[in-house]
Design a protein around this motif. Sequence first.
Motif, mmCIF file in Angstrom:
data_model
loop_
_atom_site.group_PDB
_atom_site.id
_atom_site.type_symbol
_atom_site.label_atom_id
_atom_site.label_comp_id
_atom_site.label_asym_id
_atom_site.label_seq_id
_atom_site.Cartn_x
_atom_site.Cartn_y
_atom_site.Cartn_z
ATOM 1 N N MET A 66 29.985 108.711 -44.182
ATOM 2 C CA MET A 66 28.529 108.845 -44.197
ATOM 3 C C MET A 66 27.868 107.654 -43.514
ATOM 4 S SD MET A 66 27.598 110.525 -47.850
ATOM 5 C CE MET A 66 28.968 111.142 -48.776
ATOM 6 N N ALA A 67 28.416 106.461 -43.724
ATOM 7 C CA ALA A 67 27.878 105.266 -43.066
ATOM 8 C C ALA A 67 28.044 105.373 -41.552
ATOM 9 C CB ALA A 67 28.574 104.014 -43.598
ATOM 10 N N ALA A 68 29.206 105.842 -41.113
ATOM 11 C CA ALA A 68 29.444 106.009 -39.671
ATOM 12 C C ALA A 68 28.473 107.038 -39.089
ATOM 13 C CB ALA A 68 30.887 106.426 -39.422
ATOM 14 N N SER A 69 28.235 108.090 -39.829
ATOM 15 C CA SER A 69 27.295 109.119 -39.389
ATOM 16 C C SER A 69 25.886 108.540 -39.275
ATOM 17 C CB SER A 69 27.319 110.288 -40.376
ATOM 18 O OG SER A 69 26.395 111.268 -40.005
ATOM 19 N N LEU A 70 25.474 107.791 -40.291
ATOM 20 C CA LEU A 70 24.152 107.162 -40.264
ATOM 21 C C LEU A 70 24.028 106.223 -39.066
ATOM 22 C CD1 LEU A 70 21.383 106.622 -41.564
ATOM 23 C CD2 LEU A 70 22.493 104.794 -42.882
ATOM 24 N N LYS A 71 25.057 105.409 -38.832
ATOM 25 C CA LYS A 71 25.010 104.484 -37.688
ATOM 26 C C LYS A 71 24.891 105.241 -36.376
ATOM 27 C CE LYS A 71 27.222 100.717 -37.253
ATOM 28 N NZ LYS A 71 28.248 99.706 -37.083
ATOM 29 N N LYS A 72 25.637 106.326 -36.256
ATOM 30 C CA LYS A 72 25.598 107.128 -35.031
ATOM 31 C C LYS A 72 24.189 107.688 -34.813
ATOM 32 C CE LYS A 72 27.617 111.152 -35.131
ATOM 33 N NZ LYS A 72 28.625 112.231 -35.178
ATOM 34 N N MET A 73 23.594 108.186 -35.875
ATOM 35 C CA MET A 73 22.246 108.760 -35.764
ATOM 36 C C MET A 73 21.190 107.690 -35.535
ATOM 37 S SD MET A 73 22.325 111.736 -38.612
ATOM 38 C CE MET A 73 23.717 112.844 -38.699
ATOM 39 N N LEU A 74 21.367 106.538 -36.200
ATOM 40 C CA LEU A 74 20.400 105.447 -36.018
ATOM 41 C C LEU A 74 20.472 104.839 -34.624
ATOM 42 C CD1 LEU A 74 20.156 103.397 -39.331
ATOM 43 C CD2 LEU A 74 18.279 104.330 -37.992
ATOM 44 N N ALA A 75 21.547 105.074 -33.936
ATOM 45 C CA ALA A 75 21.641 104.589 -32.554
ATOM 46 C C ALA A 75 20.734 105.405 -31.640
ATOM 47 C CB ALA A 75 23.086 104.658 -32.066
ATOM 48 N N LYS A 76 20.284 106.578 -32.144
ATOM 49 C CA LYS A 76 19.482 107.467 -31.320
ATOM 50 C C LYS A 76 18.045 107.636 -31.791
ATOM 51 C CE LYS A 76 23.618 110.057 -30.250
ATOM 52 N NZ LYS A 76 24.441 111.147 -30.694
ATOM 53 N N LYS A 77 17.809 107.443 -33.102
ATOM 54 C CA LYS A 77 16.459 107.662 -33.635
ATOM 55 C C LYS A 77 16.236 106.796 -34.869
ATOM 56 C CE LYS A 77 18.118 111.952 -35.787
ATOM 57 N NZ LYS A 77 17.907 113.389 -35.877
ATOM 58 N N THR B 245 25.705 100.376 -46.146
ATOM 59 C CA THR B 245 26.315 100.186 -44.826
ATOM 60 C C THR B 245 26.202 98.736 -44.381
ATOM 61 O OG1 THR B 245 25.760 102.469 -44.233
ATOM 62 C CG2 THR B 245 26.299 100.972 -42.419
ATOM 63 N N PHE B 246 25.014 98.171 -44.497
ATOM 64 C CA PHE B 246 24.825 96.767 -44.129
ATOM 65 C C PHE B 246 25.716 95.851 -44.963
ATOM 66 C CE2 PHE B 246 20.393 97.786 -42.451
ATOM 67 C CZ PHE B 246 20.734 97.541 -41.135
ATOM 68 N N LEU B 247 25.748 96.077 -46.263
ATOM 69 C CA LEU B 247 26.532 95.203 -47.137
ATOM 70 C C LEU B 247 28.021 95.304 -46.853
ATOM 71 C CD1 LEU B 247 24.581 95.633 -50.480
ATOM 72 C CD2 LEU B 247 24.544 93.673 -48.923
ATOM 73 N N GLN B 248 28.511 96.508 -46.624
ATOM 74 C CA GLN B 248 29.938 96.689 -46.326
ATOM 75 C C GLN B 248 30.320 95.992 -45.024
ATOM 76 O OE1 GLN B 248 32.421 98.226 -48.272
ATOM 77 N NE2 GLN B 248 30.743 97.924 -49.705
ATOM 78 N N GLU B 249 29.493 96.155 -44.020
ATOM 79 C CA GLU B 249 29.798 95.539 -42.733
ATOM 80 C C GLU B 249 29.575 94.029 -42.781
ATOM 81 O OE1 GLU B 249 28.125 97.702 -39.460
ATOM 82 O OE2 GLU B 249 29.347 99.442 -39.960
ATOM 83 N N GLY B 250 28.660 93.588 -43.632
ATOM 84 C CA GLY B 250 28.392 92.161 -43.755
ATOM 85 C C GLY B 250 29.512 91.388 -44.402
#
Length: 185
Positions: A9-20, A55-60
């Motif tokens: 779900m985090a990967a999906s969110l990142k993919k979508m946030l790269a576009k909108k 997502t931010f916390l996991q990647e951080g």
Amino acid sequence: MSQLTQRAMAASLKKMLAKKTLDKITVKEIADDCGVKRQTFYYHFKDIYDLLEWTFLQEGEQFIDKERICENWQDVYLEVFRYIENNKNFTINAYNSVGREHLERYLYRIVYDLIALFIRGMEGSEKIAKEDRDFICDFYKYALVGIILEWIGGGMKEDPQRISSKLNRLLKRHMEADLFDSETD
């Protein structure tokens, strides 16, 4: 399985946030992209903002290497800049959306932790009162995150290495002075 679903779900969110921007993304879109039901999303997260923060916390967590920070926090701070730069569209769309507070909260947390770990690793820091250490961490947290947010808001034009070098020169002179001057106050 749970962690795998959350990461998808985090990967999906990142993919979508790269576009909108975040306000244009729906839970249904994320669920559909991951091949799960909306209920599965809500089992893991209360809303999209919760997923963004997770997502931010996991990647951080990749930046919190206690050994490295104590030796050279500036390199780790530069890695935070590089992470943002490598995820430019994701970050800018989070920055320009109603989810901006989650980005800011993430940055404040990660930078505070970096500074706190660095201070704990400094010789003589155990003599500094906890209240003074907390104040110093807060002061630098707001200063350093403010610089990052200004950089993001300005379109990330300045080279992160240049910003980090400027900060390194400035903070090297002042960090120890602040720490050890607080002993006598």
